[in-house]
Write a protein that holds these residues in place. Structure first.
Motif, PDB file in Angstrom:
ATOM      1  N   GLY A  98      18.102  86.803  84.401  1.00  0.00           N
ATOM      2  CA  GLY A  98      18.428  85.450  83.937  1.00  0.00           C
ATOM      3  C   GLY A  98      17.193  84.676  83.510  1.00  0.00           C
ATOM      4  O   GLY A  98      17.178  84.042  82.444  1.00  0.00           O
ATOM      5  N   LEU A  99      16.156  84.727  84.335  1.00  0.00           N
ATOM      6  CA  LEU A  99      14.921  84.013  83.986  1.00  0.00           C
ATOM      7  C   LEU A  99      14.279  84.617  82.737  1.00  0.00           C
ATOM      8  O   LEU A  99      13.745  83.893  81.886  1.00  0.00           O
ATOM      9  N   GLY A 100      14.309  85.940  82.628  1.00  0.00           N
ATOM     10  CA  GLY A 100      13.716  86.600  81.460  1.00  0.00           C
ATOM     11  C   GLY A 100      14.438  86.256  80.173  1.00  0.00           C
ATOM     12  O   GLY A 100      13.813  86.032  79.134  1.00  0.00           O
ATOM     13  N   ILE A 101      15.770  86.200  80.230  1.00  0.00           N
ATOM     14  CA  ILE A 101      16.551  85.848  79.033  1.00  0.00           C
ATOM     15  C   ILE A 101      16.227  84.420  78.605  1.00  0.00           C
ATOM     16  O   ILE A 101      16.013  84.143  77.415  1.00  0.00           O
ATOM     17  N   LEU A 102      16.200  83.505  79.585  1.00  0.00           N
ATOM     18  CA  LEU A 102      15.911  82.100  79.266  1.00  0.00           C
ATOM     19  C   LEU A 102      14.507  81.956  78.683  1.00  0.00           C
ATOM     20  O   LEU A 102      14.320  81.308  77.636  1.00  0.00           O
ATOM     21  N   LEU A 103      13.526  82.584  79.329  1.00  0.00           N
ATOM     22  CA  LEU A 103      12.143  82.472  78.858  1.00  0.00           C
ATOM     23  C   LEU A 103      11.966  83.099  77.474  1.00  0.00           C
ATOM     24  O   LEU A 103      11.357  82.502  76.577  1.00  0.00           O
ATOM     25  N   GLY A 104      12.511  84.300  77.288  1.00  0.00           N
ATOM     26  CA  GLY A 104      12.365  84.979  75.995  1.00  0.00           C
ATOM     27  C   GLY A 104      13.036  84.224  74.862  1.00  0.00           C
ATOM     28  O   GLY A 104      12.498  84.134  73.751  1.00  0.00           O
ATOM     29  N   THR A 105      14.221  83.643  75.133  1.00  0.00           N
ATOM     30  CA  THR A 105      14.939  82.913  74.089  1.00  0.00           C
ATOM     31  C   THR A 105      14.196  81.639  73.690  1.00  0.00           C
ATOM     32  O   THR A 105      14.051  81.341  72.491  1.00  0.00           O
ATOM     33  N   VAL A 106      13.722  80.885  74.690  1.00  0.00           N
ATOM     34  CA  VAL A 106      13.005  79.635  74.401  1.00  0.00           C
ATOM     35  C   VAL A 106      11.717  79.932  73.615  1.00  0.00           C
ATOM     36  O   VAL A 106      11.409  79.262  72.611  1.00  0.00           O
ATOM     37  N   LEU A 107      10.982  80.940  74.045  1.00  0.00           N
ATOM     38  CA  LEU A 107       9.741  81.281  73.343  1.00  0.00           C
ATOM     39  C   LEU A 107      10.020  81.758  71.918  1.00  0.00           C
ATOM     40  O   LEU A 107       9.265  81.447  70.993  1.00  0.00           O
TER      41      LEU A 107
END
Length: 282
Positions: A98-107
């Motif tokens: 979940g954290l990886g998806i959020l971070l990757g999408t925002v970046l």
């Protein structure tokens, strides 16, 4: 006199018919979908494993037989160890994913929609891409210890890169005519992102998600074997200490099954979300 046109038969001056062979169109694609095709490979693998074990080609001290693995799985379920460890592993994997998806999408959005953002973010992320997350483990242990935070952060670092790469690529390959149309009709920044950017980047995001879910399980295997007291990896590490090959195989089969099911779930979402596209797979 009226002539009848029959497929494959051509009339010759109204007196005799000449039969011509009907050319069938050659299919260049992969063909029709096979029902339950995704299960054929794993079933063949299981059959080969069973035959190797039954004929003695596979030494049970090296690779336990499938029926032994089934029996061991039943024993682990009966004493509650498998459910407990699986729940712990699933919580870690979902938190990191979940954290990886959020971070990757925002970046990806920051880098894909702004040249300044790309100049600042893309280089460091490409450097991170070249460094395996597992190579950062010694540093993460020094910084964060060996608790849950280190494990979730390691999974997050392994997940956000494929999400970023494929979402960023999807953003940058949006047809420029859609952007010109959005400018012509005067869309605001928010509406441009919602109606043009996100639908355009969706195929890339879903492809990145397929890599991300399997990457989460791969990272979990390693972090759970480093000073853990619970989880599937801990169970396998404990079994290695006592030479219990069958429990190690149970853990490997479980990781493989979870990876296969996760990828299948993402592919199903991908098929539903992108049903408007006609591709070679259809």
């Amino acid at each position: 006199m009226t002539q009848l046109a029959i497929p494959g038969i051509r009339a010759d001056h109204g007196r005799r018919a000449v039969v011509q062979p009907v050319r069938r169109r050659r299919r260049l694609g992969p063909g029709r979908q096979i029902k339950f095709g995704a299960a054929i490979g794993p079933v063949l693998l299981l059959i080969s494993w069973s035959i190797g074990s039954a004929t003695g080609l596979l030494d049970p001290r090296i690779l336990s037989a499938p029926w032994t693995v089934v029996t061991t799985t039943g024993d682990l379920i009966a004493d509650g160890r498998l459910q407990s460890n699986l729940l712990t592993s699933a919580q870690r994997a979902l938190a990191g994913l979940g954290l990886g998806i959020l971070l990757g999408t925002v970046l990806a959005l920051l880098s894909g929609l702004s040249r300044v953002g790309e100049a600042i973010l893309d280089g460091p992320i490409q450097i991170k891409r070249a460094i395996p997350s597992l190579a950062l483990l010694p540093l993460l242990i020094l910084w964060l210890g060996i608790g849950e935070t280190m494990k979730v952060v390691t999974i997050t670092l392994g997940v956000f890169v494929p999400i970023y790469i494929h979402t960023h690529n999807g953003l940058r390959t949006i047809d420029s005519r859609y952007v010109e149309l959005a400018e012509t009709v005067g869309l605001s920044r928010w509406h441009f992102i919602r109606r043009v950017v996100l639908p355009g980047a969706l195929p890339g995001f879903l492809l990145g998600l397929r890599f991300a879910v399997t990457g989460a399980w791969l990272a979990l295997v390693v972090v759970e074997q480093i000073n853990s007291t619970s989880g599937i990896g801990y169970m396998m590490e404990l079994a290695r200490t006592y030479g219990q090959t069958d429990i190690i195989i149970v853990g490997l089969v479980l990781y493989g099954a979870l990876g296969l099911l996760s990828d299948g779930a993402v592919r199903l979402v991908q098929r539903k979300a992108l049903s408007w596209r006609r591709t070679l797979a259809d």
